[in-house]
Motif scaffolding. Structure first.
Motif, mmCIF file in Angstrom:
data_model
loop_
_atom_site.group_PDB
_atom_site.id
_atom_site.type_symbol
_atom_site.label_atom_id
_atom_site.label_comp_id
_atom_site.label_asym_id
_atom_site.label_seq_id
_atom_site.Cartn_x
_atom_site.Cartn_y
_atom_site.Cartn_z
ATOM 1 N N ARG A 1 111.341 -50.457 -30.830
ATOM 2 C CA ARG A 1 111.052 -49.138 -30.268
ATOM 3 C C ARG A 1 112.367 -48.457 -29.895
ATOM 4 O O ARG A 1 112.858 -48.636 -28.785
ATOM 5 C CB ARG A 1 110.151 -49.293 -29.061
ATOM 6 N N TRP B 1 115.944 -37.066 -30.965
ATOM 7 C CA TRP B 1 114.905 -37.271 -29.973
ATOM 8 C C TRP B 1 114.344 -35.922 -29.576
ATOM 9 O O TRP B 1 115.081 -35.002 -29.235
ATOM 10 C CB TRP B 1 115.459 -38.017 -28.764
ATOM 11 N N ARG C 1 119.659 -40.025 -34.984
ATOM 12 C CA ARG C 1 118.313 -39.990 -34.404
ATOM 13 C C ARG C 1 118.133 -38.694 -33.637
ATOM 14 O O ARG C 1 118.950 -38.323 -32.808
ATOM 15 C CB ARG C 1 118.111 -41.170 -33.456
ATOM 16 N N SER D 1 115.114 -36.880 -22.712
ATOM 17 C CA SER D 1 113.855 -37.383 -23.240
ATOM 18 C C SER D 1 114.096 -38.652 -24.039
ATOM 19 O O SER D 1 115.087 -38.795 -24.716
ATOM 20 C CB SER D 1 113.213 -36.334 -24.143
ATOM 21 N N SER D 2 113.155 -39.563 -23.954
ATOM 22 C CA SER D 2 113.307 -40.816 -24.694
ATOM 23 C C SER D 2 112.271 -40.923 -25.812
ATOM 24 O O SER D 2 111.930 -42.014 -26.240
ATOM 25 C CB SER D 2 113.196 -42.002 -23.748
ATOM 26 N N GLN D 3 111.766 -39.808 -26.283
ATOM 27 C CA GLN D 3 110.782 -39.809 -27.348
ATOM 28 C C GLN D 3 111.470 -39.675 -28.699
ATOM 29 O O GLN D 3 112.167 -38.695 -28.948
ATOM 30 C CB GLN D 3 109.800 -38.655 -27.175
ATOM 31 N N PRO D 4 111.323 -40.678 -29.602
ATOM 32 C CA PRO D 4 111.926 -40.556 -30.927
ATOM 33 C C PRO D 4 111.184 -39.560 -31.793
ATOM 34 O O PRO D 4 110.019 -39.277 -31.557
ATOM 35 C CB PRO D 4 111.818 -41.969 -31.500
ATOM 36 N N TRP E 1 118.876 -44.899 -24.823
ATOM 37 C CA TRP E 1 119.598 -45.771 -23.892
ATOM 38 C C TRP E 1 120.118 -47.019 -24.584
ATOM 39 O O TRP E 1 121.119 -47.593 -24.151
ATOM 40 C CB TRP E 1 118.743 -46.132 -22.679
ATOM 41 N N GLN E 2 119.462 -47.435 -25.656
ATOM 42 C CA GLN E 2 119.936 -48.621 -26.386
ATOM 43 C C GLN E 2 121.273 -48.335 -27.058
ATOM 44 O O GLN E 2 122.183 -49.164 -27.029
ATOM 45 C CB GLN E 2 118.881 -49.053 -27.406
ATOM 46 N N ARG F 1 115.236 -46.139 -28.588
ATOM 47 C CA ARG F 1 115.434 -45.197 -27.498
ATOM 48 C C ARG F 1 116.927 -44.902 -27.383
ATOM 49 O O ARG F 1 117.761 -45.746 -27.704
ATOM 50 C CB ARG F 1 114.933 -45.781 -26.170
#
Length: 124
Positions: free
Chosen positions: A58, A114, A112, A120-123, A62-63, A60
């Motif tokens: 999943r 988002w 990526r 926001s952390s929505q891909p 932050w990764q 995000r």
């Protein structure tokens, strides 16, 4: 939402870099140099493996930021822990892998998209 296959390889690469770092003191012969070298490799490799695994499942932002932070640590660890003069192979390993992890993380952040507002952390 599932991750497209072309978006998975950078996360898998992060996992491979982490596994390499964790095992590299034994493979490049720096295990005998002291605990700081082994500690630095394993302390950076373990979270990279975890971040890579989570990013595969999943993704995000932050990764990628976490991987970028680890890349920064890899670049300065030989100098902060003061083993750069004694263990050239481990120093080179840290610098090369740090640059590669940093490039991988920047690539993840750049490619990526988002959705939503800042933070926001929505891909996509």
């Amino acid at each position: 939402m599932s991750v497209r296959p072309q978006q998975r390889w950078p996360s898998g690469l992060m996992l491979v870099f982490g596994a390499w770092l964790f095992c590299s003191p034994y493979w490049i012969g720096s295990y005998d140099a002291g605990g700081a070298v082994v500690w630095a490799c394993q302390a950076a490799g373990t979270p990279l493996v975890v971040l890579g695994a989570f990013a595969l499942l999943r993704p995000r932002p932050w990764q990628a930021w976490g991987a970028l932070s680890i890349a920064g640590w890899l670049l300065i660890a030989p100098f902060v822990l003061q083993w750069y003069r004694d263990v050239g192979a481990a120093t080179l390993n840290h610098i090369v892998v740090g640059v590669l992890v940093g490039l991988d993380a920047v690539g993840l952040l750049a490619t990526r998209q988002w959705r939503g507002r800042v933070g926001s952390s929505q891909p996509e």
